[in-house]
Design an enzyme around this catalytic site. Structure first.
Site, PDB file in Angstrom:
ATOM      1  N   TYR A 168      36.592 -11.749  20.394  1.00  0.00           N
ATOM      2  CA  TYR A 168      36.118 -10.439  19.963  1.00  0.00           C
ATOM      3  C   TYR A 168      36.551  -9.409  20.995  1.00  0.00           C
ATOM      4  O   TYR A 168      36.887  -9.742  22.130  1.00  0.00           O
ATOM      5  CB  TYR A 168      34.595 -10.425  19.772  1.00  0.00           C
ATOM      6  CG  TYR A 168      33.825 -10.683  21.046  1.00  0.00           C
ATOM      7  CD1 TYR A 168      33.382  -9.622  21.835  1.00  0.00           C
ATOM      8  CD2 TYR A 168      33.556 -11.979  21.475  1.00  0.00           C
ATOM      9  CE1 TYR A 168      32.692  -9.861  23.017  1.00  0.00           C
ATOM     10  CE2 TYR A 168      32.868 -12.221  22.645  1.00  0.00           C
ATOM     11  CZ  TYR A 168      32.436 -11.156  23.411  1.00  0.00           C
ATOM     12  OH  TYR A 168      31.760 -11.399  24.583  1.00  0.00           O
TER      13      TYR A 168
ATOM     14  N   SER B 277      35.938 -12.874  25.470  1.00  0.00           N
ATOM     15  CA  SER B 277      36.460 -11.718  24.760  1.00  0.00           C
ATOM     16  C   SER B 277      37.854 -11.305  25.223  1.00  0.00           C
ATOM     17  O   SER B 277      38.479 -11.952  26.044  1.00  0.00           O
ATOM     18  CB  SER B 277      35.519 -10.522  24.879  1.00  0.00           C
ATOM     19  OG  SER B 277      35.543 -10.027  26.213  1.00  0.00           O
TER      20      SER B 277
END
Length: 128
Positions: free
Chosen positions: A58, A25
């Site tokens: 993400y 991430s």
């Protein structure tokens, strides 16, 4: 039919950390996520201005006001602390929705503090 448009962008953020041994991430100061209209866990495209690498990951919300921009996991291989990045989220919408859509574009300084926000971007011209 749906098309995909830019929904939120954080422009020229400075990488503050790169954590290779994290699960993945990009951690982003929650103030920046909110200003750009990007949600936690939303898919984003990260473009490293220093080396031209483009990657998808993400988001994870970082502490508000911290200025954190941290590439985690494998993404950490693609940036060094102090690199400049552009973080972009996209949304799918109908052509009718797209005609009314305006992206959230956030500009930051070297400490990842918001300097300007706009909803319009055109080559050679940025309107607030």
């Amino acid at each position: 039919m749906n098309i995909t448009l830019l929904s939120g962008k954080i422009h020229r953020a400075t990488v503050t950390q790169a954590e290779l041994n994290y699960v993945g991430s990009i951690t982003i100061d929650q103030d920046l996520l909110e200003a750009a209209g990007i949600m936690e866990y939303e898919k984003v495209c990260v473009v490293n201005i220093n080396n031209g690498i483009r990657l998808e990951t993400y988001t994870i919300a970082g502490e508000k006001g911290s200025g954190i921009i941290c590439l985690n996991g494998a993404a950490a291989r693609y940036a060094q602390v102090s690199d400049k990045v552009i973080i972009m989220a996209y949304a799918q919408m109908t052509k009718e929705e797209a005609q009314k859509h305006k992206p959230n574009v956030v500009f930051v300084d070297d400490n990842n503090r918001i300097t300007r926000k706009t909803n319009y971007e055109k080559h050679g011209q940025i309107v607030e």
